[in-house]
Write a protein that holds these residues in place. Structure first.
Motif, PDB file in Angstrom:
ATOM      1  N   GLU A 276      40.774  17.069  39.762  1.00 40.09           N
ATOM      2  CA  GLU A 276      41.388  17.154  40.603  1.00 40.09           C
ATOM      3  C   GLU A 276      41.818  15.234  40.787  1.00 40.09           C
TER       4      GLU A 276
ATOM      5  N   SER B 275      45.924   8.933  37.568  1.00 42.01           N
ATOM      6  CA  SER B 275      45.598   9.057  36.827  1.00 42.01           C
ATOM      7  C   SER B 275      44.717   7.858  36.700  1.00 42.01           C
TER       8      SER B 275
ATOM      9  N   HIS C 220      46.431  14.917  38.825  1.00 40.81           N
ATOM     10  CA  HIS C 220      46.099  15.893  37.299  1.00 40.81           C
ATOM     11  C   HIS C 220      45.045  16.864  37.867  1.00 40.81           C
TER      12      HIS C 220
ATOM     13  N   LEU D   9      45.708  20.699  32.963  1.00 36.35           N
ATOM     14  CA  LEU D   9      45.465  20.435  31.923  1.00 36.35           C
ATOM     15  C   LEU D   9      44.100  21.281  31.402  1.00 36.35           C
TER      16      LEU D   9
ATOM     17  N   THR E 165      50.144  17.721  36.281  1.00 36.83           N
ATOM     18  CA  THR E 165      49.759  18.346  34.595  1.00 36.83           C
ATOM     19  C   THR E 165      48.636  19.197  34.970  1.00 36.83           C
TER      20      THR E 165
END
Length: 244
Positions: free
Chosen positions: A225, A228, A214, A44, A42
């Protein structure tokens, strides 16, 4: 971390030191990220921090001033976007951008590409299995679809190019909770099949379940970074950078 078929994961997309902007206004300050084969990653961050500019720079839709974008080991920065797509990158753009005056089926076949190296290529039949609602609406024009159906169509259209990497910019923006669930379920199917995915979205809970890694962007650079578990266990980072 799960191993990809055929041994350890290989690096699919590598973005290093990306600098870009609009006119004299710099937006990206050394953006970096990496996606391995079969990974879901992801991007974000709050609005206006450089996420979409990063995607457009990867896709050849926006000039890269400095830095490198590598896909499958080859430099692709500043290639025309159709060439980036031919290399195997499928984009579901912000705002969906489907053809309003073509039918669902015509939208799906308009950009279809047969990449014979794929063992189980994406076909109309497989798209309709992933999104049964599109089969029901196959004869409808793009402008007759709901927002959720348009997003399903945009994902289906990207898959019909048979990409190695699927990029979604605002995957579920403005969609009802029910439709969001359908989109997340479809992405989970793709992930199980080994599709590499880069996703931008504001709905953190499903992303924590879906993604391997992420990256949080603030003012055009990566400020956090991790996986999860790490993001779930870091309320300070979530609050500071995402307001979540």
């Amino acid at each position: 971390m799960h191993e990809h078929e055929g041994g350890p994961m290989s690096t699919l997309l590598k973005v290093e030191g990306l600098v870009s902007g609009y006119g004299r206004s710099q937006v990206l300050y050394g953006m970096r990220l990496q996606i391995d084969a079969g990974q879901c990653v992801t991007l974000l961050g709050r609005n206006g921090m450089g996420k979409t500019t990063t995607i457009k720079s990867i896709m050849g839709m926006h000039p890269v001033w400095q830095g490198q974008v590598q896909f499958n080991g080859a430099k692709i920065q500043n290639l025309p976007s159709h060439r980036v797509a031919q290399r195997g990158v499928g984009l579901v753009p912000e705002g969906r951008q489907i053809f309003p005056n073509l039918s669902v089926e015509e939208n799906l076949v308009a950009t279809a590409a047969d990449r014979r190296r794929k063992r189980n290529p994406w076909t109309l039949r497989r798209i309709y299995e992933l999104f049964p609602r599109l089969r029901e609406r196959a004869g409808n024009f793009g402008n007759q679809l709901s927002g959720g159906e348009q997003q399903m169509l945009a994902i289906g259209r990207a898959l019909m190019t048979n990409p190695e990497l699927l990029i979604l910019d605002e995957a579920t923006e403005g969609l009802s909770p029910l439709v969001r669930q359908e989109i997340w379920a479809a992405l989970a199917v793709l992930r199980r099949e080994g599709m590499a995915i880069l996703v931008i979205d504001k709905n953190l809970a499903p992303l924590l379940r879906l993604a391997d890694r992420h990256y949080i962007v603030e003012k055009g650079q990566i400020v956090w970074e991790g996986d999860s578990d790490a993001l779930g266990a870091d309320p300070q980072a979530r609050q500071k950078y995402l307001g979540a």
